[in-house]
Write an enzyme that holds these catalytic residues in place. Structure first.
Site, PDB file in Angstrom:
ATOM      1  CG  ASP A 136      -8.967   0.599   5.301  1.00  0.00           C
ATOM      2  OD1 ASP A 136      -9.135   0.325   4.091  1.00  0.00           O
ATOM      3  OD2 ASP A 136      -8.568  -0.228   6.132  1.00  0.00           O
ATOM      4  CE  LYS A 155      -3.834  -2.421   2.218  1.00  0.00           C
ATOM      5  NZ  LYS A 155      -4.492  -2.801   3.461  1.00  0.00           N
ATOM      6  CD  GLN A 186      -2.935  -4.421   6.659  1.00  0.00           C
ATOM      7  OE1 GLN A 186      -2.844  -3.431   5.945  1.00  0.00           O
ATOM      8  NE2 GLN A 186      -3.628  -5.492   6.301  1.00  0.00           N
TER       9      GLN A 186
END
Ligand code: NAP
Length: 289
Positions: free
Chosen positions: A125, A58, A102
């Site tokens: 996200d 990412k 994450q």
């Protein structure tokens, strides 16, 4: 001899590339205008190799798109309170425009508490309850990246959703549930299936659109796909295996995503796009969304 039908493949890689190019152009415009590049903070707890790879990937994509990233690696012994503090600090830091935690973070972490420490305007996200509510009420906000990527694919292939039966297999907070909400917002008639669902096959057989979001190799059989249906396979298991038995489903579906090259690349593209939108909002270069 009967002819074998083959579904059209939905090219997530190609679409994602176009989105990333547009995003890079927008990032450059913001940087030129404000002198500040969009910045994504990535937070990783522990040293799980797969998670570390995802974060590296990412960040590399960010760099290619002109988005800077700041990585915070925390030890596996980090407590929920410490993680919440880190995320709250990033939420208040004007140099950070988007935050990615994450996950999974490990069994000792209250992941929901951690997600909720992310400021909604930096939730690129789409993992907070605020973002989920926005998706559920069809209000502007950041979408969960994988469901957002799925919707972009459906849009790119002109899939009509109004009045269609959509079956979402999987109900996780970051994938199945928001995917169903986004489909509902497009007037599909949505059914959720999960591990306690009776007779999954019978429900899948009625679907005009199937979204598989489970993580069980080839759980959905080709024989259960309604002829001409649209099949989105978000599942991923080691060896590039999806949740749908692709080889048999491809003979019945109208459109189908490949694994890899379908949903996966779209997830990162949406993350980058939303990071740049967050930066634009926070730097005042665009209307707030
Ligand atoms: P998750 O949190 O483990 O959720 C899996 C869901 O599947 C749960 O709702 C579970 O039901 C349901 N399920 C399990 N077994 C089932 C069965 N036999 N029949 C029907 N439903 C069943 O997983 P996730 O994070 O949503 O991820 C799902 C998959 O998507 C994984 O393969 C993951 O790798 C992949 N994924 C891909 C991307 C991407 O970018 N392409 C991003 C995220 C995830 P219960 O709720 O009843 O337990």
């Amino acid at each position: 001899m009967s002819e074998t039908r083959t579904a059209q493949l939905m090219d997530g890689s190609g679409l994602a590339q176009r989105i990333v190019e547009e995003t890079a152009a927008r990032a450059a415009e913001i940087t030129d205008r404000t002198g500040v590049a969009p910045c994504l903070a990535t937070v990783l707890v522990g040293e799980d190799p797969a998670s570390a790879t995802y974060v590296r990937m990412k960040r590399a994509r960010c760099a290619k798109a002109g988005i800077t990233s700041r990585h915070i690696g925390l030890p596996a012994t980090t407590t929920t309170a410490e993680l919440v503090d880190t995320l709250a600090e990033l939420s208040g830091d004007p140099d950070v425009h988007g935050i990615l935690l994450q996950h999974p973070c490990g069994p000792h972490i209250d992941e929901r508490a951690a997600f909720e420490a992310i400021a909604p305007e930096k939730d690129v996200d789409g993992v907070t309850m605020h973002s989920f509510a926005a998706m559920s009420f069809a209000r502007p906000g950041f979408v969960s990246c994988t469901p957002g990527g799925i919707m972009r694919l459906l849009e790119a292939y002109d899939v009509e959703l109004a009045g269609k039966r959509a079956v979402v297999v999987g109900r996780s907070a970051i994938l199945g549930k928001p995917a169903g909400m986004l489909l509902l917002a497009k007037d599909a008639t949505v059914t959720y299936c999960h591990s306690r669902t009776d007779d999954l096959s019978a429900i899948v057989r009625e679907a005009d659109v199937v979204v598989a979001a489970v993580g069980r190799p080839r759980l959905i059989l080709g024989e259960d796909i309604k002829p001409g249906a649209v099949v989105i396979d978000a599942g991923y298991s080691p060896g590039n295996v999806g949740d749908v038995d692709h080889d048999t489903a491809v003979t019945r579906a109208g459109l189908i995503t490949p694994v890899p090259g379908g949903v996966g690349p779209m997830t990162i593209a949406v993350l980058l796009e939303q990071t740049v939108r967050a930066a634009a909002n926070q730097l005042g270069t665009r209307h707030h969304v």
